[in-house]
Enzyme design. Structure first.
Site, PDB file in Angstrom:
ATOM      1  N   SER A  33       0.815  -1.192  -0.113  1.00 44.13           N
ATOM      2  CA  SER A  33      -0.096  -0.029   0.062  1.00 44.13           C
ATOM      3  C   SER A  33       0.933   1.323  -0.050  1.00 44.13           C
ATOM      4  O   SER A  33       0.454   2.390  -0.050  1.00 44.13           O
ATOM      5  CB  SER A  33      -0.865  -0.050   1.322  1.00 44.13           C
ATOM      6  OG  SER A  33      -1.647  -1.080   1.312  1.00 44.13           O
TER       7      SER A  33
ATOM      8  N   HIS B 219      -0.959  -2.160  -6.996  1.00 41.63           N
ATOM      9  CA  HIS B 219      -1.758  -1.821  -5.644  1.00 41.63           C
ATOM     10  C   HIS B 219      -3.056  -2.171  -6.030  1.00 41.63           C
ATOM     11  O   HIS B 219      -3.932  -1.361  -6.360  1.00 41.63           O
ATOM     12  CB  HIS B 219      -1.432  -0.441  -5.197  1.00 41.63           C
ATOM     13  CG  HIS B 219      -2.165  -0.088  -4.104  1.00 41.63           C
ATOM     14  ND1 HIS B 219      -2.398   1.095  -3.799  1.00 41.63           N
ATOM     15  CD2 HIS B 219      -2.323  -0.917  -2.705  1.00 41.63           C
ATOM     16  CE1 HIS B 219      -3.197   1.028  -2.512  1.00 41.63           C
ATOM     17  NE2 HIS B 219      -3.184   0.160  -2.212  1.00 41.63           N
TER      18      HIS B 219
ATOM     19  N   GLU C 258      -3.845   0.666  -8.782  1.00 38.54           N
ATOM     20  CA  GLU C 258      -2.778   1.638  -8.955  1.00 38.54           C
ATOM     21  C   GLU C 258      -1.515   0.968  -9.409  1.00 38.54           C
ATOM     22  O   GLU C 258      -0.854  -0.006  -8.724  1.00 38.54           O
ATOM     23  CB  GLU C 258      -2.699   2.386  -7.589  1.00 38.54           C
ATOM     24  CG  GLU C 258      -2.157   3.694  -7.515  1.00 38.54           C
ATOM     25  CD  GLU C 258      -2.383   4.126  -6.141  1.00 38.54           C
ATOM     26  OE1 GLU C 258      -1.973   5.346  -5.998  1.00 38.54           O
ATOM     27  OE2 GLU C 258      -2.446   3.518  -5.283  1.00 38.54           O
TER      28      GLU C 258
ATOM     29  N   ASN D  63      -3.233   6.066  -1.072  1.00 38.01           N
ATOM     30  CA  ASN D  63      -2.972   6.040   0.291  1.00 38.01           C
ATOM     31  C   ASN D  63      -2.344   7.706   0.853  1.00 38.01           C
ATOM     32  O   ASN D  63      -2.341   7.979   1.978  1.00 38.01           O
ATOM     33  CB  ASN D  63      -2.258   5.103   0.882  1.00 38.01           C
ATOM     34  CG  ASN D  63      -3.194   3.822   0.862  1.00 38.01           C
ATOM     35  OD1 ASN D  63      -4.151   4.044   1.274  1.00 38.01           O
ATOM     36  ND2 ASN D  63      -2.453   2.556   0.157  1.00 38.01           N
TER      37      ASN D  63
END
Ligand code: NAD
Length: 282
Positions: free
Chosen positions: A119, A140, A152, A190
């Site tokens: 992450s 991701h 991602e 994130n």
């Protein structure tokens, strides 16, 4: 490059989802974790979720049978010898991931690709721990993997452009929409999400509102599917804290410091849905 055989290391909530999506796309999937019992539990979870989809008329049993036939629990990564790509989806911890990447690098064939579902952790750093830094990619996925559209994609500093494009195409053939993020702490999702979840903890600690009132305000006020505490519980509070630490250490700005409330819940082992208790009870 053709990706027929996939190895997934770490079959928790994310790894199991990745296995399901890859198997549904027709890939043969080898599943490994700390031990075979964990993998079998993950396999049982996939079967149960697909069974529910059949019961609700969203899937045919034949499609489920096909997915299950593509999933193969294995004892460990020694069985990953002939995979075309290994995807690491183990606990969010830098030292652990570096160790697992070294092991995967030794276990899989030289031309195979290594991907991480991290992450937040540097893909460049993980790539540097291997003998094939040009073949390491960040992939991701979002939680829950079978439902969420986005992957991602993160190239490390050393990633070969053609390798990166091949893995982007792979995610797309699995039905996902891809975006590209630079290899920076937390990537895109994130970098924005974790400070928001962390801020909810600070706000609650300051007495702004109850957990329920903050969640309801965001859910109904912003038309979000869930509030920050419910979302943090879905992600897993250990994972949220690990990402907050990567943002704090990697960007060096005190605004990213993890909330003491988040730290305390992780210390208590109240990690969210996966342990039956987090900010909320399940
Ligand atoms: N939870 C999310 O919403 C989310 C979303 C995107 C990405 N991720 C990332 O996915 C990864 C996994 O997260 P998760 O939510 O599935 O966590 P999880 O706790 O559900 O699963 C982690 C798995 O890793 C396994 N593991 C731990 N040490 C291992 C080892 N030495 N060898 C093999 N397996 C090992 C555990 O047994 C467990 O099955 C993390 O990097 C996380 O940051 C999580």
């Amino acid at each position: 490059m053709e990706f027929k055989k996939i190895g997934v290391l770490g079959t928790g909530q994310m790894g199991a989802g990745i296995c399901q999506v890859a198997a549904a796309a027709g890939c043969e999937v080898l599943m490994a974790d700390l031990n075979i019992d964990i993998v079998k539990k993950a396999l049982g979870g996939i079967e149960k979720r697909l069974g529910k989809a059949v019961a609700k008329g969203r899937m045919e049993q034949a499609a489920v049978d096909k997915i299950m036939a593509n999933l193969h629990p294995v004892e460990g990564i020694a069985d990953f010898k002939d995979v075309d790509i290994a995807i690491e989806a183990a606990t969010e911890n830098i030292d652990l991931k570096l160790k697992l990447f070294k092991g995967l690098d030794e276990a899989i064939k030289p031309e195979a690709i290594l991907a991480s579902n991290t992450s937040s952790i540097s893909i460049t750093l993980m790539a540097a721990a291997t003998s094939r830094p040009d073949k390491v990619v960040g992939m991701h996925f979002m939680n829950p993997v079978p439902v969420m559209k986005l992957v991602e994609m993160i190239p490390g500093l050393q990633t070969d452009d053609a390798v990166f494009e091949d893995v982007v195409k792979l995610a797309q053939t699995w039905g996902k929409t891809t975006t590209v993020s630079k290899d920076f702490p937390g990537f895109i999702v994130n970098r924005l999400l974790i400070p928001y979840l962390n801020e909810a903890c600070f706000a609650h600690t300051e007495g702004l509102g109850t957990i329920e009132d903050i969640d309801t305000s965001i859910k109904l006020g912003l038309n979000n599917p869930m509030g920050p505490f419910a979302l943090a519980d879905l992600i897993g509070l250990d994972t949220v804290l690990a990402i907050a630490n990567v943002l704090h250490d990697g960007l060096g700005d005190p605004k990213y410091r993890p909330s003491p409330m988040l730290i305390k819940y992780v210390e208590a082992g109240w990690l969210g849905r996966k342990t039956g208790r987090g900010f909320l009870q399940y």
